[in-house]
Every structure is written in C-alpha cells, then in structure tokens.
Design a protein around this motif. Sequence first.
Motif, short mmCIF file in Angstrom:
data_model
loop_
_atom_site.label_atom_id
_atom_site.label_comp_id
_atom_site.label_asym_id
_atom_site.label_seq_id
_atom_site.Cartn_x
_atom_site.Cartn_y
_atom_site.Cartn_z
N UNK A 55 -14.28 -1.47 -15.88
CA UNK A 55 -14.08 -0.71 -17.11
C UNK A 55 -13.44 0.65 -16.79
N UNK A 56 -12.12 0.72 -16.92
CA UNK A 56 -11.40 1.95 -16.58
C UNK A 56 -11.64 3.05 -17.63
N UNK A 57 -12.07 2.66 -18.83
CA UNK A 57 -12.26 3.65 -19.89
C UNK A 57 -13.35 4.66 -19.54
N UNK A 58 -14.32 4.24 -18.73
CA UNK A 58 -15.46 5.12 -18.41
C UNK A 58 -15.21 5.97 -17.17
N UNK A 59 -14.01 5.83 -16.55
CA UNK A 59 -13.76 6.49 -15.27
C UNK A 59 -12.74 7.62 -15.43
N UNK A 60 -12.69 8.49 -14.43
CA UNK A 60 -11.70 9.57 -14.42
C UNK A 60 -11.18 9.78 -13.00
N UNK A 61 -10.44 10.87 -12.79
CA UNK A 61 -9.81 11.13 -11.50
C UNK A 61 -10.81 11.23 -10.36
N UNK A 62 -12.01 11.74 -10.64
CA UNK A 62 -13.01 11.90 -9.57
C UNK A 62 -13.41 10.55 -8.97
N UNK A 63 -13.49 9.53 -9.82
CA UNK A 63 -13.85 8.20 -9.34
C UNK A 63 -12.81 7.66 -8.37
N UNK A 64 -11.53 7.85 -8.71
CA UNK A 64 -10.47 7.37 -7.82
C UNK A 64 -10.42 8.19 -6.53
N UNK A 65 -10.58 9.50 -6.65
CA UNK A 65 -10.55 10.34 -5.44
C UNK A 65 -11.72 10.00 -4.52
N UNK A 66 -12.88 9.68 -5.10
CA UNK A 66 -14.02 9.24 -4.28
C UNK A 66 -13.67 7.95 -3.53
N UNK A 67 -12.93 7.08 -4.22
CA UNK A 67 -12.48 5.83 -3.58
C UNK A 67 -11.55 6.15 -2.40
N UNK A 68 -10.64 7.11 -2.61
CA UNK A 68 -9.72 7.50 -1.54
C UNK A 68 -10.48 8.09 -0.35
N UNK A 69 -11.54 8.85 -0.63
CA UNK A 69 -12.33 9.46 0.45
C UNK A 69 -12.97 8.39 1.32
N UNK A 70 -13.38 7.32 0.68
CA UNK A 70 -14.04 6.23 1.44
C UNK A 70 -13.04 5.38 2.21
N UNK A 71 -11.94 4.99 1.52
CA UNK A 71 -10.99 4.04 2.11
C UNK A 71 -9.88 4.70 2.92
N UNK A 72 -9.43 5.89 2.49
CA UNK A 72 -8.26 6.51 3.13
C UNK A 72 -8.53 8.01 3.38
N UNK A 73 -9.64 8.30 4.04
CA UNK A 73 -10.06 9.69 4.18
C UNK A 73 -9.02 10.55 4.91
N UNK A 74 -8.50 10.07 6.04
CA UNK A 74 -7.52 10.85 6.81
C UNK A 74 -6.26 11.11 5.99
N UNK A 75 -5.81 10.09 5.28
CA UNK A 75 -4.62 10.25 4.45
C UNK A 75 -4.87 11.25 3.33
N UNK A 76 -6.08 11.18 2.72
CA UNK A 76 -6.41 12.09 1.63
C UNK A 76 -6.41 13.54 2.08
N UNK A 77 -6.95 13.80 3.26
CA UNK A 77 -6.99 15.18 3.78
C UNK A 77 -5.58 15.72 3.94
N UNK A 78 -4.67 14.90 4.45
CA UNK A 78 -3.30 15.34 4.68
C UNK A 78 -2.54 15.57 3.37
N UNK A 79 -2.92 14.87 2.30
CA UNK A 79 -2.16 14.92 1.05
C UNK A 79 -2.96 15.53 -0.11
N UNK A 80 -4.01 16.31 0.23
CA UNK A 80 -4.84 16.92 -0.81
C UNK A 80 -4.04 17.85 -1.71
N UNK A 81 -3.13 18.61 -1.11
CA UNK A 81 -2.32 19.55 -1.90
C UNK A 81 -1.45 18.81 -2.92
#
Length: 447
Positions: A55-81
């Motif tokens: 159910x995407x209606x109940x989610x927001x950017x924080x949910x996706x960013x949390x997913x990135x932190x778990x699956x692609x943490x190194x990539x997320x750190x490099x592209x946070x800006x």
Amino acid sequence: MVIAENTEQCLIGCLLRSPVLWEKIRYLINKSYFTLAPSVKIFETFGIWADNTKNLKTLDSNDFINYLEIEYNDWLIKNQDYITKCLKLIQDAEHANEKWEQYISTLNTIYCNKIYIDVLSKTKESAEKAPLNTINLVRDSISDLVKIYESMNSTGKKYSLQEIMDDKQKELILRLDPNYKPCYTGIDSLDEILGGYYPETYNVIAGRSSMGKSALMGTIARNIIKKQLKKVMVFNLEMPNKAFIDRWASQDLNIDANLLRNPRDLPKNLREAYINFIAEFSEKYADRLFLIDNTFYLNQIFERIISVYTTYGLDMVIIDLISNIKSTEKSYSRQSELASISDSLFNFRKEYPISIVVLQQQNKSTDFNNTQGNSGQSSIREAEDTYIQSDSAILIYPKLDENKTIDKKMRIVTVDKNRHGPTGSTELRFINDRLLFEDSTLGIKLN
C-alpha cells in the motif's frame, strides 16, 4: 543540461514525496529517459521497492530512504546530497501530485532530443567510416518519406506525416546500429539486390499459380533458420504443416518430394532416413521454427505471434497466403476486407521488431515478359494495398526462351519494390522435385 538535471531531480522528488505516483509513472517512462547516474539508480531501485510494497498510499519518502539505508547504505551515503536536493525541489506531497505531469512532459521532450542527438552522432560516425553509404541512407530516408506519404494516402485512408517520420526515424536509428542485421534469404544473387529482410518491415512475395511462391518461401525460411540460426514463424494457410516438413525432408535427404506423399513406397534405406528425420525434426528446431496450419482469423494470428515473440523471441513471420486470412470485422467487399487486413499487418510490424512476409496471388493476365522491375501493383490479385504498403515486393516469373516457351527449370525473380535498396531481377534455378530455389549455375544477375 541544467534543465535536464532539474527535471530529473524534480521528478525523483515527486516520487519520494508521494510514492503513490509510481502507479501513474511506471508505464510512462523508464530508466533510459534519465541521464544522471543517481536518477537512474533511484528510479530503478524505487521501482523494485514499490512493486514489493502493498500500500503505497500510506508511505512517504522516509520509508523509501529507510529501505535505501538497509539495501544500499554505502551508495546512500555518497548520494545523500543529491536526494536532499530532490526533496527540496518538491516541498510536499500535494505539490508533487500537481507537478508530476509537467515534469514527465519535460523529461519526454528531453529524451526525444536525446534520441535525435544519438541519430546525428551515429550518422556522423557512420559518415566517417563510409560517407557515401551514409549519404545515400539519409537521402533515401527523406525520399521515402515523400513516397510513403503519397502512396499511403492514395488508398483513401489518411496517414499523418508525423507518424511516418517517427517510424522512419526509428528505422534510421536501427539501420545505423552496427548490430542491426537483416534476415538474408540465403540466395546470393537475390540478397545482393534485396539486401535481406529487415526487422519491422512488411514484405510481399507474389506470383501466378505454380510459379513457386511457397517453394521460395520455404527455401528462404530454411536458409534463415539453418544458416543464420534465426527464429521464424510460418502460417501455412494453403497446406498442412506436414507438407511443409516433407519439403524440408526432401531437400535435406535429397529425395523426390513426390515420393514422400506415400513414404511406405520408399526404398528401405530412404524410408528409415525419412522416419529418423521426422522423429528428430520437432526437437531439433523446437525453438527456431514455429508452424501453424489451423489459424485463419487475423486476431488469432496476432495472438499466436505475440505469444511466440514474448516466449521465445522471433525474427520473421511468413503468411501463405494473405488472401486466406479472414477478419472478424464487417466489410463491404472481400477487397476492402483484404485492404483492412493488409493495413493491420502493416501497423502490427511497427509494434514488434520482426519482419513480416506475406505471399500473394498475381492475376492470370500478368505479363510474364515483365522481368525488369516494372510495377507489379496492378497485377496483384484483389489486394493492391498489400503492394502499396509493402517495404519490398518480390515477383516470380517463368523464364521464356527465344520461342516463348516456358523453361520449367528456371524462374526470373524480380525485386519490384525495395525501400531498403535497389530493385532488379535475378535468374534462379527451380528444382521442381525438391521444391527448392537456388542461384543458377551461371550466376546470372539481370539489371
């Protein structure tokens, strides 16, 4: 480039602020539309995450960013800006819902411009390697636009020049690709004129009864499958699949095709060879030859093609004969029905990168001395639209000696129309007891 960057970041921001937009965006654009590496990565990753979320209606950017932190943490750190900038460009979910259509429209425009740039780049590279060929290619493309536009609109149904230009642009991009190769007939003198059958083309083979249309079709299909290892689908609307396979057996085993009508009468060694050939045939060509002899309605033909194309891939579809196809739509006459069928096949080949080859009957009044490429449009029985819309048209004529007697062992095969190259005629040997075409021993090529 600033416009492209801002558009990409804004669109990514829309997704992050309002994930429910994925359902609207997923079918409109894909990752190839983006030029920035972070945009491509986020769009692709977001798609994976969204497709696995209930159910995407109940989610927001924080949910996706949390997913990135778990699956692609190194990539997320490099592209946070970069992600922060995307979120800043879109302040809230409501703003995202208002703006996403505008951003998609802008991105589509940028992507189209990118295609034109790619075309020019490929043309430049090709011109440096083979300037004359490239100039001819571009010149022919422009010339073809005028011819196609005039001939298509002469049928009474109006076609948009923009549609034709889009189709021609797509063809030009493909033909400039070094990996873009046609299906060659395997008959050298014919390939020299025709240049092979290109993907996304609609082609005709026509001739009077007993001229060898089906034999030429079978020869071409066999050469494409065995020599090029390509995949071919054949709709046998004039004969059963067994007859098609028997012709192939005749050619491979060097047995008179007439004898295969009753294999029990064959000598023991030939009968055993034939039985082994039939037993191995289906398995040997299971993923390269697809034979259909029980489908006559156009919508069912399309369904069969799409099914095979999506499952195995497909390079060529052959239909023997087009006049045997039936339509479920009402029409005023058989001629208008065939015109509609031809129109549907012509448009279908735009959607799938395959070559469609249809066989068509010629009138009995055809002038058999016409071997120099004079238009065969008026000689194709019932469906002139087949000829008008075709990208290439091959006409088969008998060879006549000085006394105007027909040479049963020879045929004049004329490339009467060819949007991908020249027209002209070649003299081919017709081996009647094998139902096989091949270059004549003298290698005669007519102008």
